[in-house]
Design an enzyme around this catalytic site. Structure first.
Site, PDB file in Angstrom:
ATOM      1  N   HIS A 129      18.513  20.747  46.361  1.00 20.65           N
ATOM      2  CA  HIS A 129      19.419  19.764  45.756  1.00 20.65           C
ATOM      3  C   HIS A 129      20.796  20.388  45.590  1.00 20.65           C
ATOM      4  CE1 HIS A 129      17.484  22.019  42.501  1.00 20.65           C
ATOM      5  NE2 HIS A 129      18.628  21.906  41.851  1.00 20.65           N
ATOM      6  N   HIS A 143      24.331  20.122  43.283  1.00 23.08           N
ATOM      7  CA  HIS A 143      24.963  19.638  42.056  1.00 23.08           C
ATOM      8  C   HIS A 143      26.379  19.168  42.377  1.00 23.08           C
ATOM      9  CE1 HIS A 143      22.045  21.566  39.192  1.00 23.08           C
ATOM     10  NE2 HIS A 143      21.837  22.335  40.251  1.00 23.08           N
TER      11      HIS A 143
END
Ligand code: 5GP
Length: 143
Positions: free
Chosen positions: A105, A107
């Protein structure tokens, strides 16, 4: 710990399968983006590839192109939605580097001049506030 296999029971795997709710702001064939529940700044969004990998180190390079194309879309919208001066984009690989959820992932953090981000994985945000923030980003994406 390095070199561990991908575990589909991680929380983002569950979100991707719809088993756990999230405040979604964006989705396409390759990624989903949703609000971080412990935001380091207002508008802190996570962009998550649908393809399974622990992090950058074991990801399919083809997935990275799709991921970062979506990161750009979300970063532009988050910057506009929060009238930010800039956007921090960051990504951790393995626990030693600060990774706490082991599904790749990125940010996306709207940043304002002179405002320091809050600590990583600190307090949980009010779900009603997260819902409002998600709506602001969705509205910016619609423009
Ligand atoms: P990492 O340290 O792996 O780069 O970041 C994981 C991020 O996921 C943290 O910023 C944390 O606040 C966020 N997070 C952890 N659990 C959940 C959850 O259940 N839902 C959402 N939306 N974010 C989560």
């Amino acid at each position: 710990m390095t070199g561990t296999a991908y575990d589909p029971q991680n929380i983002f795997g569950k979100i991707l399968r719809g088993e756990v709710p999230c405040h979604k702001v964006y989705e396409n064939e390759h990624v989903i983006a949703f609000m971080d529940v412990m935001p380091q700044a207002d508008g802190h969004t996570l962009v998550v590839p649908k393809a399974a990998s622990r992090n950058l180190l074991d990801a399919d390079p083809a997935a990275l192109g799709h991921l970062y194309a979506a990161v750009q879309i979300v970063a532009r919208a988050a910057k506009a939605a929060f009238a930010a001066d800039g956007v921090a984009v960051y990504q951790y690989n393995e626990a030693a580097a600060g990774q706490t959820v082991f599904h790749l992932h990125v940010h996306v953090l709207p940043r304002h001049e002179g405002v320091s981000p809050r600590r990583h994985v600190d307090g949980m945000a009010d779900p009603a506030v997260l819902a409002q923030h998600a709506e602001r980003i969705r509205a910016a994406l619609a423009h």
